[in-house]
Design an enzyme around this catalytic site. Sequence first.
Site, short mmCIF file in Angstrom:
data_model
loop_
_atom_site.label_atom_id
_atom_site.label_comp_id
_atom_site.label_asym_id
_atom_site.label_seq_id
_atom_site.Cartn_x
_atom_site.Cartn_y
_atom_site.Cartn_z
CE LYS A 48 -3.88 2.07 2.59
NZ LYS A 48 -4.73 1.94 3.79
CB SER A 130 -8.06 3.68 2.92
OG SER A 130 -7.17 3.10 3.85
CB SER A 154 -8.22 0.91 6.09
OG SER A 154 -8.80 2.12 6.50
#
EC number: 6.3.5.7
Length: 462
Positions: A48, A130, A154
Amino acid sequence: MKCVEEAIERAVKHRHLNCLITETFQLALDQASEAQKKGLKPFPVIVKDCFAVKNVPMTCSSKMLLNYSVPYTATVVKRLVKSGGCIIGKSNLDEFSMGSSSLRGYFGPVKSGFSHKESLDDDWVVAGGSSGGSAVGVQLGMATVALGSDTGGSARNPAAFNGVFGFKPTYGLLSRNGLVPLTNSLDAPSIIAKSADDCKTYLDVMKGHDPFDSTTVDSQRCIANAKQSLKGLVIGIPQEYFNDVLSPTVLRALNSSALELEKAGCTIKEVSMKHTEQSIVCYHILGECDVASNMGRYDGVSYGFRKLNETSLDAMYTASRNRSLNKVVKNRIIAGNYFLLKENRKKYYDAAVRLRRLIAGDFKRAFSPDGEGVHALLTPVTSDSAESYKHWKKERFQRDWVDDFYTQPANMAGVPALSVPVGFCKKKRPVGVQLISNLFEDDLCLSIGKELYRLMGEPQIE
């Protein structure tokens, strides 16, 4: 080497889904070659884009960090690479990890692999967030494992939307060194993979004390209590998680999961987590306060976007932040500063800190032999399966707030939580459920998830 090359081919094939912000294909091939020289089996990894990788851009999907490259590598990334991990790219996300849809990053939205190609330009299936880019990357075989960060769900949220496993370990088990902080006391590096076994494998690779992160704990504190059989386990169903916004689709998935666990020898028990309803408010107050503090470093002076030709230092600060941060980020900064005002601190921040202790107490009581005595909790991950972008937009992004209700309490207590794919809805989109275990009982959480997945028929991603 072959699996890394195949992962790169898939990443190229699915570029239209916007999973990756930065592609590091040559780095992955070099790492695969080095791994083979050491006698290791290479495996593709997606990181990420809020984790540091030396000499690779780290943007957090924000204009503020558009041209920022990192001088060091995050501890968890180092440990993956040391065991044979090959980084094929940095994944797309909500800007600075603020969101549950991966729709509002600077580089555009992440689109789920369940989207229809004919409507991909103006409508698509939302990937969740996210960590949406990481989840879609694993879903489509671009990586064996992907790193996400989980502040209030997330990693588990996009995992549920994309039919993969998303695991948030016990707070402190994985180092946050090299992870851009959102809410320091809630953030947890997390694992997205296609199986509970993979989650366990890569958890073992990455966990343990890190001298660069004072909140990490010795991995010896983990309780080796993985179960080959579910017989005798008590699974709690918290009544407060079943609210008005929970869809019939998720409710059916939860009922089916509970029935299968009961058939396998578990005792299903209704429990009460009486502070759950207040936890979402508490989460946002504490989160926004940390955001206000953590985002203060982005001022356009030492690094990041800078608006030139301003008449004063204050004007440069204002213009730089205004031009480079999106509306969600700016709203949270403003809210956090409001909660921390001298006249507001006791009313909001101090009250939220006290409430957090009560929320953690609910979990402690549920898992204690002197309390409810359950081994794990079974709850929703999200209120429904993934929706289309048009539907999401029509609801004015309310799902970004609604779905956090089910996931953020685990972060408030620091306990491990796992999103398990258990089937598909009528629209042929994945549905997941959540398992939550006690502190340091990560192995138990993963073993229950593994068995539940098997019992539910191992839904396949096509």
